[in-house]
Design a protein around this motif. Sequence first.
Motif, PDB file in Angstrom:
ATOM      1  N   ALA A 183      11.199  15.005 -11.633  1.00 45.49           N
ATOM      2  CA  ALA A 183      10.500  15.588 -10.477  1.00 45.49           C
ATOM      3  C   ALA A 183       9.423  14.634  -9.971  1.00 45.49           C
ATOM      4  O   ALA A 183       8.755  13.947 -10.753  1.00 45.49           O
ATOM      5  N   LEU A 184       9.258  14.585  -8.651  1.00 46.08           N
ATOM      6  CA  LEU A 184       8.242  13.743  -8.007  1.00 46.08           C
ATOM      7  C   LEU A 184       7.140  14.652  -7.475  1.00 46.08           C
ATOM      8  O   LEU A 184       7.375  15.449  -6.575  1.00 46.08           O
ATOM      9  N   VAL A 185       5.952  14.515  -8.023  1.00 47.71           N
ATOM     10  CA  VAL A 185       4.825  15.369  -7.642  1.00 47.71           C
ATOM     11  C   VAL A 185       3.907  14.598  -6.694  1.00 47.71           C
ATOM     12  O   VAL A 185       3.410  13.525  -7.056  1.00 47.71           O
ATOM     13  N   PRO A 186       3.689  15.094  -5.481  1.00 48.08           N
ATOM     14  CA  PRO A 186       2.796  14.384  -4.548  1.00 48.08           C
ATOM     15  C   PRO A 186       1.412  14.175  -5.143  1.00 48.08           C
ATOM     16  O   PRO A 186       0.812  15.107  -5.682  1.00 48.08           O
ATOM     17  N   ASN A 187       0.905  12.950  -5.039  1.00 48.28           N
ATOM     18  CA  ASN A 187      -0.443  12.629  -5.518  1.00 48.28           C
ATOM     19  C   ASN A 187      -1.389  12.724  -4.324  1.00 48.28           C
ATOM     20  O   ASN A 187      -1.699  11.736  -3.661  1.00 48.28           O
ATOM     21  N   ARG A 188      -1.825  13.948  -4.041  1.00 50.38           N
ATOM     22  CA  ARG A 188      -2.644  14.189  -2.845  1.00 50.38           C
ATOM     23  C   ARG A 188      -4.027  13.562  -2.962  1.00 50.38           C
ATOM     24  O   ARG A 188      -4.625  13.159  -1.965  1.00 50.38           O
ATOM     25  N   THR A 189      -4.544  13.493  -4.176  1.00 48.28           N
ATOM     26  CA  THR A 189      -5.875  12.897  -4.370  1.00 48.28           C
ATOM     27  C   THR A 189      -5.857  11.422  -3.975  1.00 48.28           C
ATOM     28  O   THR A 189      -6.722  10.945  -3.229  1.00 48.28           O
TER      29      THR A 189
ATOM     30  N   ILE B   6       0.833  -1.191   0.000  1.00 52.60           N
ATOM     31  CA  ILE B   6       0.000   0.000   0.000  1.00 52.60           C
ATOM     32  C   ILE B   6       0.875   1.251   0.000  1.00 52.60           C
ATOM     33  O   ILE B   6       1.946   1.285   0.611  1.00 52.60           O
ATOM     34  N   PHE B   7       0.445   2.275  -0.736  1.00 53.49           N
ATOM     35  CA  PHE B   7       1.202   3.526  -0.787  1.00 53.49           C
ATOM     36  C   PHE B   7       1.303   4.145   0.611  1.00 53.49           C
ATOM     37  O   PHE B   7       0.323   4.171   1.357  1.00 53.49           O
ATOM     38  N   THR B   8       2.478   4.644   0.956  1.00 50.84           N
ATOM     39  CA  THR B   8       2.633   5.446   2.172  1.00 50.84           C
ATOM     40  C   THR B   8       2.815   6.919   1.833  1.00 50.84           C
ATOM     41  O   THR B   8       2.444   7.789   2.598  1.00 50.84           O
ATOM     42  N   ASP B   9       3.411   7.185   0.661  1.00 49.15           N
ATOM     43  CA  ASP B   9       3.629   8.568   0.206  1.00 49.15           C
ATOM     44  C   ASP B   9       3.610   8.569  -1.322  1.00 49.15           C
ATOM     45  O   ASP B   9       4.663   8.621  -1.971  1.00 49.15           O
ATOM     46  N   PRO B  10       2.403   8.511  -1.934  1.00 51.57           N
ATOM     47  CA  PRO B  10       2.326   8.399  -3.396  1.00 51.57           C
ATOM     48  C   PRO B  10       2.804   9.661  -4.109  1.00 51.57           C
ATOM     49  O   PRO B  10       2.430  10.774  -3.745  1.00 51.57           O
ATOM     50  N   VAL B  11       3.661   9.469  -5.117  1.00 54.13           N
ATOM     51  CA  VAL B  11       4.149  10.579  -5.940  1.00 54.13           C
ATOM     52  C   VAL B  11       4.046  10.164  -7.402  1.00 54.13           C
ATOM     53  O   VAL B  11       4.141   8.986  -7.743  1.00 54.13           O
ATOM     54  N   THR B  12       3.872  11.152  -8.268  1.00 52.98           N
ATOM     55  CA  THR B  12       3.652  10.884  -9.685  1.00 52.98           C
ATOM     56  C   THR B  12       4.810  11.419 -10.522  1.00 52.98           C
ATOM     57  O   THR B  12       5.297  12.526 -10.289  1.00 52.98           O
ATOM     58  N   LEU B  13       5.247  10.608 -11.506  1.00 58.26           N
ATOM     59  CA  LEU B  13       6.290  11.026 -12.439  1.00 58.26           C
ATOM     60  C   LEU B  13       5.682  11.772 -13.616  1.00 58.26           C
ATOM     61  O   LEU B  13       4.456  11.806 -13.799  1.00 58.26           O
ATOM     62  N   CYS B  14       6.541  12.329 -14.451  1.00 54.53           N
ATOM     63  CA  CYS B  14       6.063  13.062 -15.620  1.00 54.53           C
ATOM     64  C   CYS B  14       5.345  12.149 -16.611  1.00 54.53           C
ATOM     65  O   CYS B  14       4.603  12.622 -17.480  1.00 54.53           O
ATOM     66  N   THR B  15       5.527  10.828 -16.489  1.00 54.92           N
ATOM     67  CA  THR B  15       4.835   9.872 -17.365  1.00 54.92           C
ATOM     68  C   THR B  15       3.401   9.622 -16.925  1.00 54.92           C
ATOM     69  O   THR B  15       2.656   8.928 -17.621  1.00 54.92           O
TER      70      THR B  15
END
Length: 400
Positions: free
Chosen positions: A55-61, A15-24
């Motif tokens: 860059a790692l963008v937090p996936n807050r949703t 399970i995600f603990t700190d999900p982040v999204t790549l440019c892809t």
Amino acid sequence: MSIPHLFRCPISLDIFTDPVTLCTGQTYDRPCIERWLAAGHRTCPVTMQPLGDAALVPNRTLRHLIERWLSADQQVPEPTAAADDDGDAEEEPSLAALKRCLQSGAGAGANAKVAALKKVATLASESDVGRACMLQLEFLPVLLQLVFHPPAPWDLSEQEELALQCALSLLPASPTSPQHDCLNMLKTEASLASFVRLLGRGRARVRAGLCRLLEVIATAATTRELALAAAASPRVWQALLPLLQHGDGRVSGAAARAVAAVCCADEPARGGAVDHGAVPALLKCLSWASAGGCCGAATVSSALAALEALAASEAGRRAVAHEPGAVRALVRHVFMMSSSNEGSEHAAAALLAVCRESRAARSEAAGAGVVTQVLLLLQSQCGTRAKAKARSLLKLFKSM
């Protein structure tokens, strides 16, 4: 407990603990994708597309959705056999119920809290999913509150010691994890006083655990101010440095790792370590180990790593150069026939830093047989970094 597919990291499958999204557009758990990038990969693990921007963008949703799902009183993922006082089997409580029990006031039964903590400890040790769920449900700050609370005890009760061990088991491995932020509760005077008192007077297991906590504080990204405050505190050093020669190897090892982590943090932390006597304490630890002290090779390596870090600063180099027997001790640890030479690279690096700036240190090292030690190290199966430092040392002394 069945975790929805979208809530699992495609690398770890946990399970995600700190999900982040790549440019892809692909989302990963931050610790997992950071390890992937640190290994030199410049592609997306799932799509294998080149990363023009890492860059790692937090996936807050997604994080919000996971938190809502977890808050729905999920059952403990890997239940264990439990029995009430009458010996009858009872239904395993949910994670949320365990948390509520731990948060209950002083009037709540101590036995109930101990039982809840034992369930948390079992779950954290046996289930990665359960551990991740408890992190998401913010068990860590609750556990820390159970340990560090006024009035500061001289030692921990069974409940408080269990809470400390549970907290240590939940600490994220990644130094960039935002979950470490709850450790900043130790910034308060009351909490820091409790920490120092337990570090100086607690039982061996408690002291080792607190050293581990200090090591995490020194390396975590969100606790830099707390790490600097600890490094500047005479009370912390007065409690920590004597543990380098503690009779229990677990304590001396944990203390050496904590000192090394603080010294490696940054320049102000190294200054605090030097000012409060870290150099002579570390050298006493090495001398104690050579005389048959109960610390192992890993403890010696950590002590040498701390000395290397201190030698990176001008004040640290002066302290090592002026400490009686320090240069000879470093020369001795460049190569030791009776050990695995785990700390050779640290000893060589510290010696190189000190000898480059001190003619007296070079003369003392030469008299202690540094050239012979370096040649023996070069002939051994040491690592690449150790060999590089050894060659630099040899070059320095050939130019004398």
